[in-house]
Design a protein around this motif. Structure first.
Motif, mmCIF file in Angstrom:
data_model
loop_
_atom_site.group_PDB
_atom_site.id
_atom_site.type_symbol
_atom_site.label_atom_id
_atom_site.label_comp_id
_atom_site.label_asym_id
_atom_site.label_seq_id
_atom_site.Cartn_x
_atom_site.Cartn_y
_atom_site.Cartn_z
ATOM 1 N N GLY A 169 -4.797 4.691 5.896
ATOM 2 C CA GLY A 169 -3.745 4.355 5.486
ATOM 3 C C GLY A 169 -2.697 3.387 6.426
ATOM 4 N N GLY A 184 -4.149 -0.080 5.850
ATOM 5 C CA GLY A 184 -3.943 -0.524 4.418
ATOM 6 C C GLY A 184 -2.466 -0.919 4.271
ATOM 7 N N TYR A 185 -1.723 -0.196 4.762
ATOM 8 C CA TYR A 185 -0.278 -0.404 4.743
ATOM 9 C C TYR A 185 0.081 -2.050 5.688
ATOM 10 N N LEU A 241 -2.434 8.914 1.121
ATOM 11 C CA LEU A 241 -2.382 7.473 0.838
ATOM 12 C C LEU A 241 -1.223 6.949 -0.154
ATOM 13 N N TYR A 282 1.126 4.121 0.391
ATOM 14 C CA TYR A 282 1.168 3.028 -0.733
ATOM 15 C C TYR A 282 2.848 2.625 -0.944
ATOM 16 N N ARG A 283 3.479 3.842 -1.033
ATOM 17 C CA ARG A 283 4.776 3.736 -1.394
ATOM 18 C C ARG A 283 5.589 2.854 -0.412
ATOM 19 N N ARG A 335 4.256 0.598 1.535
ATOM 20 C CA ARG A 335 3.469 -0.607 1.182
ATOM 21 C C ARG A 335 4.397 -1.416 0.420
ATOM 22 N N VAL A 336 4.572 -0.806 -0.978
ATOM 23 C CA VAL A 336 5.189 -1.683 -1.786
ATOM 24 C C VAL A 336 6.629 -1.888 -1.740
ATOM 25 N N GLU A 396 4.419 -7.106 -4.852
ATOM 26 C CA GLU A 396 3.005 -6.729 -5.192
ATOM 27 C C GLU A 396 3.047 -6.120 -6.710
ATOM 28 N N ASN A 446 -4.855 -4.097 -3.985
ATOM 29 C CA ASN A 446 -4.569 -3.123 -2.883
ATOM 30 C C ASN A 446 -5.775 -2.092 -2.723
ATOM 31 N N LEU A 500 -5.474 0.505 -0.817
ATOM 32 C CA LEU A 500 -4.932 1.755 -0.664
ATOM 33 C C LEU A 500 -4.788 2.367 -2.048
ATOM 34 N N LEU A 501 -4.508 1.705 -2.947
ATOM 35 C CA LEU A 501 -4.436 2.112 -4.511
ATOM 36 C C LEU A 501 -5.858 2.483 -4.975
#
Length: 203
Positions: free
Chosen positions: A27, A30-31, A92, A96-97, A99-100, A106, A119, A121-122
């Motif tokens: 996570g 990925g972030y 995750l 992802y939350r 991250r966006v 994105e 991405n 993560l998704l």
């Protein structure tokens, strides 16, 4: 189903902690956009392997050697396998939350469609949720067999194979739910990117 030497709750705890540590690393990286395709595959394989071993360990821990058809052992195996995958998927989602929110570009709304940047993560979220539902569906077959015995269990066990089919359908719906949630988060924070369609631009 069980490995006789794995009848310790400590093994279950360490396997769960191992899976948690790996998904947190996945996570965080990925972030920060530092996960490659090979890396995402590696994290997924390790986490799935730890979940599988955890299912075996938990199943053995609650296994009853005196029972002809052990219900609790089957339940333990299914829960030990599916719960780490389910929790991994939800963890995750949190990464992802954020991250966006950090990179709102994105996800862009264009007409009635969403344009989503690649991405991993998704991809991890979808994979863990699908693996969770699939393992729970297959595991239900063994639980039914443990309840009704081998002869009728085979017949009823076939019914237990229906959840994997349902899992595919649920993941499709779940994916839509994720994007609706992410769009809602971005809109609430005023970060939602909306692109003009060609029709509007031509007017």
């Amino acid at each position: 189903m069980a490995i006789e030497t794995w009848n310790s709750s400590y093994i279950v705890i360490w396997l769960c902690l191992g899976a948690l540590m790996m998904v947190l690393i996945f996570g965080v990286r990925g972030y920060n956009g530092k996960v490659t395709k090979l890396g995402a595959t590696g994290y997924s394989v390790i986490i799935n392997s730890l979940a599988l071993l955890n299912g075996v360990a938990l199943g053995q821990t609650v296994y009853d050697e005196t029972a002809k058809y052990d219900f609790w052992g089957s339940i333990g195996t299914v829960l030990g396998l599916s719960l780490p995958l389910l929790i991994s998927g939800f963890i995750l989602i949190i990464f992802y939350r954020y991250r966006v929110i950090k990179y709102p570009g994105e996800i862009v709304v264009k007409g009635a469609n969403l344009e989503i940047s690649k991405n991993y993560l998704l991809g991890g979220i979808i994979w863990f949720m699908f693996s969770d539902l699939l393992s729970a569906g297959i595991g239900s077959m063994y639980i039914i067999m443990a309840l009704v015995g081998d002869k009728r269990g085979v017949i009823y066990g076939i019914i237990g194979l229906m959840p994997p089919i349902v899992a595919i359908w649920l993941v499709t719906k779940y994916r839509k739910w994720i994007f609706k949630y992410i769009v809602w988060v971005l809109r609430r924070k005023g970060l939602l990117q909306v692109a003009e369609t060609n029709d509007r631009q031509n007017k």
